[in-house]
Design an enzyme around this catalytic site. Sequence first.
Site, PDB file in Angstrom:
ATOM      1  N   THR A  86     -14.772  -2.695  -8.075  1.00  0.00           N
ATOM      2  CA  THR A  86     -14.842  -3.154  -6.474  1.00  0.00           C
ATOM      3  C   THR A  86     -16.284  -3.106  -6.011  1.00  0.00           C
ATOM      4  OG1 THR A  86     -12.763  -1.836  -6.501  1.00  0.00           O
ATOM      5  CG2 THR A  86     -13.702  -2.507  -4.220  1.00  0.00           C
TER       6      THR A  86
ATOM      7  N   LYS B 273       0.808  -1.000  -0.056  1.00  0.00           N
ATOM      8  CA  LYS B 273      -0.103  -0.027   0.095  1.00  0.00           C
ATOM      9  C   LYS B 273       0.790   1.275   0.056  1.00  0.00           C
ATOM     10  CE  LYS B 273      -4.561   0.696   0.260  1.00  0.00           C
ATOM     11  NZ  LYS B 273      -5.396  -0.417  -0.191  1.00  0.00           N
TER      12      LYS B 273
END
Length: 431
Positions: free
Chosen positions: A190, A106
């Site tokens: 998503t 990330k």
Amino acid sequence: MSENTNAFQIAQQQFDHVAGQLNLDAGVREVLRWPSREFTFRIPVRMDDGALQVFTGFRVQHNDVRGPGKGGIRFAANETLDTVRALSMWMTWKCAVVDIPLGGGKGGVVVDPSKLSVGEKEQLCRGWVRQMVKNIGPRQDIPAPDVGTNAQMMGWMMDEYSKLTGEFTPGAFTGKPVGSGGSQGRTEATGFGVIYTIREAMKQLKIDPKKATASIQGFGNVARHAAIGFTEILGGRVVCVSCWDRNDKKSYTYSHKDGVDAHFLFSITDPYGTIDKEKALAAGYVAEDGDAWIAKDVDVLIPAALENQVNADTVQKISKTVKILAEGANGPTTPEADEHLKEMKIFTVPDFLCNAGGVTTSYFEGVQNDMNFYWAKQEVFDRLDARMTEAFHGVLKMSQDKGVGMRDAAYMVSIQRVVDAMRLRGWIHGS
Ligand code: GLU
């Protein structure tokens, strides 16, 4: 004592809890409860007024035993190393739960992107890549969009990476625009993935989707497509969405007596995600307080904004009508609230399973980049649906076999896969 909302401590706590149930070796636990690499760096940007401003950037690579690191880059004013650490760890479990050959990473930049001009934003994106170019790439770690970043920004980043390495490398970033190496369907992925898991949960709970209602927190990319999917894929009704208003510096919950029309609301949303309140009110929407979404009498709650939104305080407001909590956001529920959800017998689709559709389609994007051959949108959705459905049922089976909740079951599936890969690569020994 007030509730702990440090995302990394929560991520470690969730891991420790399941590692204990799995009797994981102490050394393996130590490897997995910390990221394997962390980068903190400064990015100087020449602003439009000529001043040089320095931004702080992060990239954390939690684990790459199953494949290159993978995960988004957030541009957020309150970003910290700990939030990025937590999110990178959740990415490891997310890629493992849908069984894609990628690890966890990330990134972030401490910045409010709504305060940057387009040119400043581009410079910040390119500067981020210049600092990380040696430690990212299609075989090392592949960033993607997240909160505060978008397809165009991935396009700039991929361009900078390709220029610096002297090779066109579309697979270094995913979530790129279609037309510069992006995949069809990545934008919807998503939110639609959230909907596929809700559909499977509804089958399990014998809920008729056509009669079902949902309340959604957020109106970013995930929330918006979850709203569209809830209406158009499931045939249900979205009672409200909530949205941060950058002009009023507060959030609102927008509801409509006939259900929310996400396409219309998006048409009156600015590039930073603020819905035009006047236009919404003129179209018959009601604007309530930003927290109102959680107290609605609906079947499904979809927190699809930020961390810690379902916490010890807000969880008390959840209606008895709620049967499913589908976590579109990463880390929306605190451990204390989670206990409460269990008592309320709310079926939780945990974040790294529920919102894995984005990274799954990022994986498809990377595959298409490698092949230099691109799929039709429907092919992407069909493959995504198959992956999400299989992952959901794998977790459900684990939950039934072990008599644990869906979150613990998802951790069990993922940790097992990661530990197996560690063993197969010879990092650890034993059967
Ligand atoms: N940022 C998204 C997530 O949290 C997508 C990551 C990716 O596509 O690599 O899952």
